[in-house]
Design a protein around this motif. Structure first.
Motif, PDB file in Angstrom:
ATOM      1  N   ARG A 234      -2.822  -0.368  24.801  1.00 29.75           N
ATOM      2  CA  ARG A 234      -3.867   0.163  23.911  1.00 29.75           C
ATOM      3  C   ARG A 234      -4.507   1.419  24.495  1.00 29.75           C
ATOM      4  NH1 ARG A 234      -5.395  -5.660  23.452  1.00 29.75           N
ATOM      5  NH2 ARG A 234      -4.350  -6.361  21.563  1.00 29.75           N
ATOM      6  N   ALA A 235      -4.687   1.436  25.807  1.00 27.80           N
ATOM      7  CA  ALA A 235      -5.278   2.610  26.459  1.00 27.80           C
ATOM      8  C   ALA A 235      -4.360   3.825  26.312  1.00 27.80           C
ATOM      9  CB  ALA A 235      -5.540   2.316  27.934  1.00 27.80           C
ATOM     10  N   VAL A 236      -3.068   3.629  26.479  1.00 32.18           N
ATOM     11  CA  VAL A 236      -2.126   4.743  26.335  1.00 32.18           C
ATOM     12  C   VAL A 236      -2.122   5.236  24.893  1.00 32.18           C
ATOM     13  CG1 VAL A 236       0.274   5.488  26.563  1.00 32.18           C
ATOM     14  CG2 VAL A 236      -0.716   3.926  28.263  1.00 32.18           C
ATOM     15  N   GLN A 237      -2.184   4.305  23.934  1.00 34.38           N
ATOM     16  CA  GLN A 237      -2.241   4.699  22.523  1.00 34.38           C
ATOM     17  C   GLN A 237      -3.512   5.511  22.250  1.00 34.38           C
ATOM     18  OE1 GLN A 237      -1.847   0.632  21.009  1.00 34.38           O
ATOM     19  NE2 GLN A 237      -0.015   1.289  19.879  1.00 34.38           N
ATOM     20  N   ALA A 238      -4.638   5.071  22.808  1.00 38.11           N
ATOM     21  CA  ALA A 238      -5.902   5.787  22.596  1.00 38.11           C
ATOM     22  C   ALA A 238      -5.852   7.175  23.220  1.00 38.11           C
ATOM     23  CB  ALA A 238      -7.064   4.974  23.181  1.00 38.11           C
ATOM     24  N   ALA A 239      -5.281   7.273  24.409  1.00 40.75           N
ATOM     25  CA  ALA A 239      -5.175   8.587  25.055  1.00 40.75           C
ATOM     26  C   ALA A 239      -4.249   9.499  24.261  1.00 40.75           C
ATOM     27  CB  ALA A 239      -4.673   8.431  26.486  1.00 40.75           C
ATOM     28  N   ALA A 240      -3.184   8.946  23.698  1.00 40.68           N
ATOM     29  CA  ALA A 240      -2.257   9.754  22.897  1.00 40.68           C
ATOM     30  C   ALA A 240      -2.960  10.322  21.671  1.00 40.68           C
ATOM     31  CB  ALA A 240      -1.044   8.918  22.481  1.00 40.68           C
ATOM     32  N   ALA A 241      -3.924   9.603  21.152  1.00 32.01           N
ATOM     33  CA  ALA A 241      -4.660  10.054  19.972  1.00 32.01           C
ATOM     34  C   ALA A 241      -5.751  11.076  20.307  1.00 32.01           C
ATOM     35  CB  ALA A 241      -5.281   8.861  19.254  1.00 32.01           C
TER      36      ALA A 241
END
Length: 160
Positions: free
Chosen positions: A142-149
């Motif tokens: 989830r953290a990687v997804q948030a950073a990607a956004a």
């Protein structure tokens, strides 16, 4: 042998034994955020950015980094401001004890360097070389997804 490695933007010149590992060079320089977890490149806690690409510093000789630019976890924040990835790990509870976190952050940077909008499967595959013994990896994903956004994530790991 004398080498000079640019670490977090600062030149470090030292005489080193040819067999000295980069992880020990960094820790001897007082940069203890780079962890020594397994000594066999299995856990990923020693991951740093070397000339903009994530590497396990326990598999790189310090002499191989001569003339290169290394970014450790201490060099990711800019002027005390957390990077988008660090903020995402904090906001999404992507860490518990924190031992693996520096390596996970750099593995995540590498994922976004290769694929700015990764799928869950791509994130999980990109994290395979990093072990966390505390979490179930859900919040790390989830953290990687948030950073990607986060638009601030573009260009991470340039070896500043």
């Amino acid at each position: 042998m004398q080498i000079t490695v640019r670490v977090n933007g600062e030149a470090h010149t030292r005489d080193v034994e040819p067999r000295l590992l980069l992880v020990h060079f960094l820790r001897d320089a007082g940069l203890t955020g780079t962890k020594i977890g397994c000594d066999t490149s299995q856990c990923g806690s020693c991951t740093v950015m070397l000339d903009g690409a994530a590497v396990k510093s326990c598999t790189v000789l310090a002499v191989q980094a001569d003339g290169a630019s290394v970014t450790t976890i201490e060099g990711v924040a800019d002027g005390g401001q957390l990077s988008a990835m660090q903020e995402a790990f904090w906001a999404k509870h992507g860490l518990q004890c924190g031992f693996c976190t520096p390596g996970m952050v750099f593995a995540a940077h590498e994922i976004l360097r290769r694929e700015p909008n990764p799928t869950v499967e791509q994130i999980r595959l990109g994290l395979e070389g990093n072990l966390c013994r505390c979490t179930g990896y859900q919040n790390i994903v989830r953290a990687v997804q948030a950073a990607a956004a986060d638009p601030r994530s573009a260009g991470i790991g340039g070896g500043r």
